[in-house]
Design a protein around this motif. Sequence first.
Motif, mmCIF file in Angstrom:
data_model
loop_
_atom_site.group_PDB
_atom_site.id
_atom_site.type_symbol
_atom_site.label_atom_id
_atom_site.label_comp_id
_atom_site.label_asym_id
_atom_site.label_seq_id
_atom_site.Cartn_x
_atom_site.Cartn_y
_atom_site.Cartn_z
ATOM 1 N N GLN A 42 3.363 3.197 14.766
ATOM 2 C CA GLN A 42 4.305 3.980 14.821
ATOM 3 C C GLN A 42 4.163 5.182 15.702
ATOM 4 O OE1 GLN A 42 6.905 3.103 13.097
ATOM 5 N NE2 GLN A 42 6.200 1.214 12.242
ATOM 6 N N GLN A 43 2.974 5.547 16.214
ATOM 7 C CA GLN A 43 2.885 6.849 17.125
ATOM 8 C C GLN A 43 3.566 8.128 16.399
ATOM 9 O OE1 GLN A 43 0.846 7.171 19.805
ATOM 10 N NE2 GLN A 43 0.078 5.149 19.049
ATOM 11 N N ALA A 44 3.688 8.149 15.245
ATOM 12 C CA ALA A 44 4.560 9.257 14.349
ATOM 13 C C ALA A 44 3.893 9.077 12.951
ATOM 14 C CB ALA A 44 5.792 8.875 14.589
ATOM 15 N N ILE A 45 4.112 10.280 12.145
ATOM 16 C CA ILE A 45 3.860 10.312 10.821
ATOM 17 C C ILE A 45 4.996 9.892 9.838
ATOM 18 C CG2 ILE A 45 3.029 12.039 9.126
ATOM 19 C CD1 ILE A 45 1.620 13.452 11.184
ATOM 20 N N VAL A 46 4.914 8.721 9.460
ATOM 21 C CA VAL A 46 6.143 8.133 8.766
ATOM 22 C C VAL A 46 5.797 8.498 7.099
ATOM 23 C CG1 VAL A 46 6.577 6.312 10.217
ATOM 24 C CG2 VAL A 46 4.923 5.731 8.548
ATOM 25 N N PRO A 47 6.587 8.205 6.329
ATOM 26 C CA PRO A 47 6.505 8.511 4.885
ATOM 27 C C PRO A 47 5.480 7.790 4.347
ATOM 28 C CG PRO A 47 8.950 8.440 5.331
ATOM 29 C CD PRO A 47 8.064 7.810 6.566
ATOM 30 N N GLY A 48 5.190 6.493 4.594
ATOM 31 C CA GLY A 48 3.901 5.856 4.086
ATOM 32 C C GLY A 48 2.669 6.628 4.146
ATOM 33 N N VAL A 98 1.000 -1.118 -0.049
ATOM 34 C CA VAL A 98 0.006 0.186 -0.032
ATOM 35 C C VAL A 98 0.699 1.092 0.016
ATOM 36 C CG1 VAL A 98 -1.776 1.329 1.329
ATOM 37 C CG2 VAL A 98 -1.851 -1.222 1.218
ATOM 38 N N ALA A 99 1.794 1.223 0.903
ATOM 39 C CA ALA A 99 2.629 2.330 0.967
ATOM 40 C C ALA A 99 3.420 2.675 -0.527
ATOM 41 C CB ALA A 99 3.972 2.274 2.005
ATOM 42 N N GLY A 100 3.767 1.527 -1.098
ATOM 43 C CA GLY A 100 4.612 1.690 -2.201
ATOM 44 C C GLY A 100 3.729 2.017 -3.522
ATOM 45 N N ILE A 101 2.687 1.496 -3.409
ATOM 46 C CA ILE A 101 1.660 2.185 -4.460
ATOM 47 C C ILE A 101 1.413 3.622 -4.274
ATOM 48 C CG2 ILE A 101 -0.661 1.811 -5.424
ATOM 49 C CD1 ILE A 101 -0.572 -1.095 -4.477
ATOM 50 N N ALA A 102 1.236 3.939 -3.237
ATOM 51 C CA ALA A 102 1.025 5.318 -2.956
ATOM 52 C C ALA A 102 2.068 6.306 -3.214
ATOM 53 C CB ALA A 102 0.388 5.557 -1.323
ATOM 54 N N ALA A 103 3.182 5.884 -2.654
ATOM 55 C CA ALA A 103 4.510 6.693 -3.221
ATOM 56 C C ALA A 103 4.351 6.833 -4.656
ATOM 57 C CB ALA A 103 5.603 6.000 -2.373
ATOM 58 N N ALA A 159 0.153 7.856 1.536
ATOM 59 C CA ALA A 159 -1.198 7.299 1.725
ATOM 60 C C ALA A 159 -2.315 8.451 1.536
ATOM 61 C CB ALA A 159 -1.472 6.231 2.572
ATOM 62 N N THR A 160 -2.000 9.369 2.513
ATOM 63 C CA THR A 160 -2.755 10.675 2.776
ATOM 64 C C THR A 160 -2.979 11.316 1.359
ATOM 65 O OG1 THR A 160 -2.167 10.556 5.051
ATOM 66 C CG2 THR A 160 -3.289 12.600 4.021
ATOM 67 N N LYS A 161 -2.041 11.601 0.595
ATOM 68 C CA LYS A 161 -1.843 12.543 -0.275
ATOM 69 C C LYS A 161 -2.491 11.692 -1.584
ATOM 70 C CE LYS A 161 2.567 14.547 0.554
ATOM 71 N NZ LYS A 161 4.032 14.896 0.171
ATOM 72 N N LEU A 162 -2.540 10.176 -1.730
ATOM 73 C CA LEU A 162 -3.042 9.732 -2.709
ATOM 74 C C LEU A 162 -4.834 9.636 -2.457
ATOM 75 C CD1 LEU A 162 -3.390 7.779 -5.103
ATOM 76 C CD2 LEU A 162 -2.917 6.056 -3.722
ATOM 77 N N LEU A 163 -4.988 9.564 -1.058
ATOM 78 C CA LEU A 163 -6.349 9.780 -0.468
ATOM 79 C C LEU A 163 -6.889 10.927 -0.827
ATOM 80 C CD1 LEU A 163 -8.629 8.111 0.874
ATOM 81 C CD2 LEU A 163 -7.921 9.045 3.087
ATOM 82 N N GLY A 164 -6.217 12.079 -0.877
ATOM 83 C CA GLY A 164 -6.454 13.323 -1.263
ATOM 84 C C GLY A 164 -7.018 13.641 -2.720
ATOM 85 N N LEU A 165 -6.317 12.702 -3.651
ATOM 86 C CA LEU A 165 -6.495 12.727 -4.841
ATOM 87 C C LEU A 165 -8.114 12.060 -5.115
ATOM 88 C CD1 LEU A 165 -3.305 11.477 -6.676
ATOM 89 C CD2 LEU A 165 -4.186 13.749 -6.484
#
Length: 413
Positions: free
Chosen positions: A278-284, A215-220, A288-294
């Motif tokens: 993770q309790q943090a905002i990681v690159p994945g 999922v992280a790879g596809i979104a990136a 994912a959030t940016k793809l969700l924004g599209l």
Amino acid sequence: MPPNQACALALRVAAGQVSLPMKLSDIYAALATASQDGNYSDMCKLIRSYFASPDALYASFWPQQQPACAAQYANASSQQHQHLPGSADSSVWNNLHNGANSNSNISSATTNDSSNRLPSSSSSSPIAKHSSRKQQSQLPTWLQVDFAAVQELHDQLQSCKQESVRDALLEGSQQLLLHMTDACKQGLSNPGFCRQVCGLLANPWLEHLECHHLVAGIAAVLWELQQPQTGRMFVENRVDNCCYKGMLQLLFLSWRATEMRRAVGFLQQYITITLYQQQAIVPGIEAATKLLGLLEAANSSSRVLDATEFYNDVVNEPDFNIKQDYKHWMQHNHSFSFCSHAWIYDPASKSKIMQLENQMQQLQAFESSMIRVSGLHAAHLGCLWRSRLTVFAFETHCHAVLVQCIHPLGQCA
């Protein structure tokens, strides 16, 4: 497949540039065999090769081809070598195997043959099918995708309930991502881009925790591909004068509620679980959030989903540090912030952000007033100090004059 694209593919195969893409009917035939003998090894090899091949995906899922019915393949071992719907027409593939390269042969091969097709489980009334085909025919060829056929294939694969099938699909998808990235970097046109994206995002296992790395790879990759391109990449990475960003936007706009809800669901799940772990905002999470924004931007025009489906549970929980996220947004230092994607917040969280905004404005107004007051006070003190210095200087000068006048009188006495 359109005649021109089929002819171009045949020429590439004849020149030895690419190998002949696998037919989707081979996947269904292997599925029917594996469901009977329980041996999925050969089927996994086909799945891995099929989903890793951009040409195989481009030759599949054309709208004039009806998806296959699941029940008709449960006992289809005797029909393994017959033409199966949901893939490129068998006559097209026969022409490719025979080295046919004439437009007339391929054009006649791509003509619909309703007598060779099995009824579809996902088809509705003839009027609805005619309307859907008419709408599809008005779209550019690279955007004409049979979404029902894409979904049916993945449903068939998931029904196997085999981890080996899942792993083969994941490996093929990872290879496909590499092909898509390489095509972009090399400035190559990719007319099968939309079919490749549909094949990636229709994967039902993306909702599973062990597949979240994909999922992280596809979104990136999708976010990187839709970024503005310049130079040679901008000129050549275009299909019908449309860049990757435009193709991705038009694809999402053409999605039904089924495709949109599935993609939104596994992206939301990835963001939620990763934030908890993770309790943090990681690159994945950022990708994912940016793809969700599209997807949200497309849904704001198509209105196939309610806006509440884009709210994220963990981001809207009371424990989430929304104040820190707001500070990152106000700092304008290019750090990621959910406040830049306001659609992910529900009304209660947006109310908190508005309170923070009001508090920030009040604090700024107070600081400005204090600076003005302190500036006036400093100016007033400066005037008083200068006046006192003047008086002191005058008094000192008078004292010196008096001393000079009195000193001679003392000497005379």
